[in-house]
Motif scaffolding. Structure first.
Motif, PDB file in Angstrom:
ATOM      1  N   MET A   1      -7.971  -3.097  -3.868  1.00 33.39           N
ATOM      2  CA  MET A   1      -8.950  -4.189  -3.366  1.00 33.39           C
ATOM      3  C   MET A   1      -9.044  -3.884  -1.577  1.00 33.39           C
ATOM      4  N   ASN A   2     -10.266  -4.039  -1.421  1.00 32.07           N
ATOM      5  CA  ASN A   2     -10.565  -4.047   0.200  1.00 32.07           C
ATOM      6  C   ASN A   2     -10.299  -5.526   0.660  1.00 32.07           C
ATOM      7  N   ILE A   3      -9.220  -5.591   1.612  1.00 29.34           N
ATOM      8  CA  ILE A   3      -8.948  -6.856   2.218  1.00 29.34           C
ATOM      9  C   ILE A   3      -9.277  -6.896   3.669  1.00 29.34           C
ATOM     10  N   VAL A   4      -9.495  -8.358   4.016  1.00 26.63           N
ATOM     11  CA  VAL A   4      -9.520  -8.548   5.484  1.00 26.63           C
ATOM     12  C   VAL A   4      -8.405  -9.568   5.836  1.00 26.63           C
ATOM     13  N   THR A   5      -7.795  -9.373   6.755  1.00 25.70           N
ATOM     14  CA  THR A   5      -6.678 -10.328   7.079  1.00 25.70           C
ATOM     15  C   THR A   5      -6.876 -11.049   8.461  1.00 25.70           C
ATOM     16  N   LEU A   6      -7.010 -12.427   8.223  1.00 25.34           N
ATOM     17  CA  LEU A   6      -7.190 -13.235   9.261  1.00 25.34           C
ATOM     18  C   LEU A   6      -6.001 -13.775   9.876  1.00 25.34           C
ATOM     19  N   GLY A   7      -5.429 -13.264  10.838  1.00 26.76           N
ATOM     20  CA  GLY A   7      -4.220 -13.865  11.508  1.00 26.76           C
ATOM     21  C   GLY A   7      -3.270 -12.480  11.672  1.00 26.76           C
ATOM     22  N   SER A   8      -2.074 -12.665  12.778  1.00 25.94           N
ATOM     23  CA  SER A   8      -1.580 -11.572  12.989  1.00 25.94           C
ATOM     24  C   SER A   8       0.076 -11.996  13.054  1.00 25.94           C
ATOM     25  N   GLY A   9       0.532 -13.185  12.532  1.00 23.58           N
ATOM     26  CA  GLY A   9       1.892 -13.439  12.646  1.00 23.58           C
ATOM     27  C   GLY A   9       2.682 -13.233  11.676  1.00 23.58           C
ATOM     28  N   HIS A  10       3.728 -13.941  11.438  1.00 25.35           N
ATOM     29  CA  HIS A  10       4.689 -13.494  10.602  1.00 25.35           C
ATOM     30  C   HIS A  10       4.259 -13.229   9.102  1.00 25.35           C
ATOM     31  N   VAL A  11       3.521 -14.446   8.423  1.00 26.09           N
ATOM     32  CA  VAL A  11       3.077 -14.031   7.086  1.00 26.09           C
ATOM     33  C   VAL A  11       2.002 -12.695   7.014  1.00 26.09           C
ATOM     34  N   ALA A  12       0.905 -12.949   8.021  1.00 28.51           N
ATOM     35  CA  ALA A  12      -0.117 -12.146   7.914  1.00 28.51           C
ATOM     36  C   ALA A  12       0.440 -10.696   8.132  1.00 28.51           C
ATOM     37  N   THR A  13       1.291 -10.320   8.969  1.00 24.42           N
ATOM     38  CA  THR A  13       2.072  -9.240   9.212  1.00 24.42           C
ATOM     39  C   THR A  13       2.707  -8.628   7.743  1.00 24.42           C
ATOM     40  N   GLN A  14       3.868  -9.549   7.348  1.00 18.54           N
ATOM     41  CA  GLN A  14       4.533  -8.922   6.409  1.00 18.54           C
ATOM     42  C   GLN A  14       3.641  -8.679   4.974  1.00 18.54           C
ATOM     43  N   LEU A  15       2.801  -9.710   4.714  1.00 16.23           N
ATOM     44  CA  LEU A  15       1.806  -9.681   3.510  1.00 16.23           C
ATOM     45  C   LEU A  15       0.963  -8.520   3.542  1.00 16.23           C
ATOM     46  N   SER A  16       0.385  -8.419   4.715  1.00 14.93           N
ATOM     47  CA  SER A  16      -0.884  -7.064   4.698  1.00 14.93           C
ATOM     48  C   SER A  16       0.200  -5.817   4.796  1.00 14.93           C
ATOM     49  N   LYS A  17       1.252  -5.612   5.057  1.00 16.91           N
ATOM     50  CA  LYS A  17       2.061  -4.502   4.987  1.00 16.91           C
ATOM     51  C   LYS A  17       2.320  -4.121   3.504  1.00 16.91           C
ATOM     52  N   ALA A  18       2.768  -5.258   3.019  1.00 17.44           N
ATOM     53  CA  ALA A  18       3.143  -5.069   1.510  1.00 17.44           C
ATOM     54  C   ALA A  18       1.919  -4.861   0.574  1.00 17.44           C
ATOM     55  N   LEU A  19       0.767  -5.426   0.688  1.00 19.29           N
ATOM     56  CA  LEU A  19      -0.341  -4.993   0.103  1.00 19.29           C
ATOM     57  C   LEU A  19      -0.751  -3.629   0.631  1.00 19.29           C
ATOM     58  N   TYR A  20      -0.583  -3.293   1.740  1.00 17.91           N
ATOM     59  CA  TYR A  20      -1.328  -1.796   2.107  1.00 17.91           C
ATOM     60  C   TYR A  20      -0.412  -0.766   1.326  1.00 17.91           C
ATOM     61  N   SER A  21       0.912  -1.285   1.276  1.00 15.58           N
ATOM     62  CA  SER A  21       1.923  -0.299   0.686  1.00 15.58           C
ATOM     63  C   SER A  21       1.613  -0.168  -0.865  1.00 15.58           C
ATOM     64  N   LEU A  22       1.191  -0.878  -1.514  1.00 15.13           N
ATOM     65  CA  LEU A  22       0.603  -1.045  -2.623  1.00 15.13           C
ATOM     66  C   LEU A  22      -0.652  -0.118  -2.907  1.00 15.13           C
ATOM     67  N   GLY A  23      -1.133   0.160  -1.975  1.00 15.54           N
ATOM     68  CA  GLY A  23      -2.567   1.077  -2.266  1.00 15.54           C
ATOM     69  C   GLY A  23      -3.748   0.395  -1.785  1.00 15.54           C
ATOM     70  N   HIS A  24      -3.666  -1.119  -1.621  1.00 13.19           N
ATOM     71  CA  HIS A  24      -4.794  -1.688  -1.149  1.00 13.19           C
ATOM     72  C   HIS A  24      -5.386  -1.438   0.322  1.00 13.19           C
ATOM     73  N   GLU A  25      -6.656  -1.543   0.641  1.00 10.05           N
ATOM     74  CA  GLU A  25      -7.175  -0.955   1.928  1.00 10.05           C
ATOM     75  C   GLU A  25      -7.307  -2.321   2.436  1.00 10.05           C
ATOM     76  N   ILE A  26      -6.671  -2.317   3.644  1.00  7.66           N
ATOM     77  CA  ILE A  26      -6.914  -3.544   4.651  1.00  7.66           C
ATOM     78  C   ILE A  26      -8.078  -2.977   5.680  1.00  7.66           C
ATOM     79  N   GLN A  27      -9.178  -3.640   5.372  1.00 10.47           N
ATOM     80  CA  GLN A  27     -10.260  -3.331   6.117  1.00 10.47           C
ATOM     81  C   GLN A  27     -10.318  -3.535   7.522  1.00 10.47           C
ATOM     82  N   GLN A  28      -9.901  -4.838   7.708  1.00 12.78           N
ATOM     83  CA  GLN A  28     -10.049  -5.247   9.038  1.00 12.78           C
ATOM     84  C   GLN A  28      -9.011  -6.377   9.355  1.00 12.78           C
ATOM     85  N   VAL A  29      -8.394  -6.519  10.471  1.00 17.64           N
ATOM     86  CA  VAL A  29      -7.532  -7.590  10.880  1.00 17.64           C
ATOM     87  C   VAL A  29      -8.223  -8.312  11.975  1.00 17.64           C
TER      88      VAL A  29
END
Length: 255
Positions: A1-29
């Motif tokens: 999935m192509n993902i946009v993360t809105l936020g840069s705090g605790h949950v945003a950081t850990q969730l985005s990193k986990a999804l990225y490690s699974l092969g999802h593309e974090i398109q924008q923060v």
């Protein structure tokens, strides 16, 4: 999935990193603070922005991982016709706050998360709520890859879970701090209580909490309780907390 993360705090950081490690593309923060957006985006090989008008319009998933107070503001600034699924990560905010979008939902982690402490999200239950069956299917399929403990729930159930989590986590931690302060005032180390805290946490993994409750309130030991009340008399706030919790435990004994 192509993902946009809105936020840069605790949950945003850990969730985005986990999804990225699974092969999802974090398109924008996105973060209202450009430096924070840039720092997280760099880790995720993503673009970043501090301007909501420049949010990507072609992502599969938009994750709003900000404080509850900030959700409404971000939602109001996002275009109604975003093509992907829009979710927030709050335990207490209704999914209806997102109902201007075609497909929306919630992915709420039932855990206290900090971005500076390593955490294994695959061991955390995620509560998933969705606007429709197709959205639920997509969210469940992807979140199950992250955590096998992912489950579906209603807004009412999610609020109940969040409230229970505050009692189990936030309130118990506040009580740990009171214990810490009492010991420090009498030149005793908090380390003396750490084995007890661990043993209590271990017991409730396999038992109903009330079945392993101990202490003077459960025994109806009024003499000891009175000594504790006298000890706490110089701190009215702690005295009040002690009295209320003693009453709660005593009521369990009487059931």
């Amino acid at each position: 999935m192509n993902i946009v993360t809105l936020g840069s705090g605790h949950v945003a950081t850990q969730l985005s990193k986990a999804l990225y490690s699974l092969g999802h593309e974090i398109q924008q923060v996105y973060s209202k603070t450009s430096a924070n957006a840039c720092a997280l985006a760099e880790v995720l090989s993503a673009n970043y922005t501090s301007d909501l008008t420049t949010i990507s319009r072609d992502a599969d998933l938009y994750i709003i991982a900000v404080s509850d107070q900030a959700i409404d503001s971000i939602v109001s600034q996002l275009p109604n016709n975003l093509p992907g699924i829009i979710v927030h990560c709050s335990g207490a905010t209704s999914s209806a706050v997102l109902d201007k979008f075609s497909h929306y939902g919630v992915i709420y982690p039932a855990q206290s998360i900090r971005k500076d402490i390593e955490i294994h999200l695959d061991q955390i239950p995620f509560a998933v709520e969705a606007s429709d069956q197709q959205t639920a299917r997509v969210l469940m399929e992807n979140m199950k890859r992250l955590s096998p403990s992912t489950f579906t729930c209603s807004s009412a159930q999610r609020l109940a879970l969040h409230t229970a989590a505050v009692f189990a986590n936030n309130f118990s931690n506040a009580l740990f701090q009171i214990s810490y302060d009492i010991l420090q005032a009498h030149e005793l180390p908090f380390e003396l209580l750490r084995p007890m805290i661990l043993e209590t946490a271990k017991k409730v993994q396999n038992h109903k909490p009330s079945s392993v409750q101990t202490g003077p309130a459960l025994r109806g030991d009024s003499l000891t309780i009175e000594k504790h009340l006298q000890f706490l008399s110089e701190n009215p706030q702690w005295l009040k907390i002690y009295q209320q919790l003693t009453e709660e435990i005593s009521s369990q004994r009487e059931k």
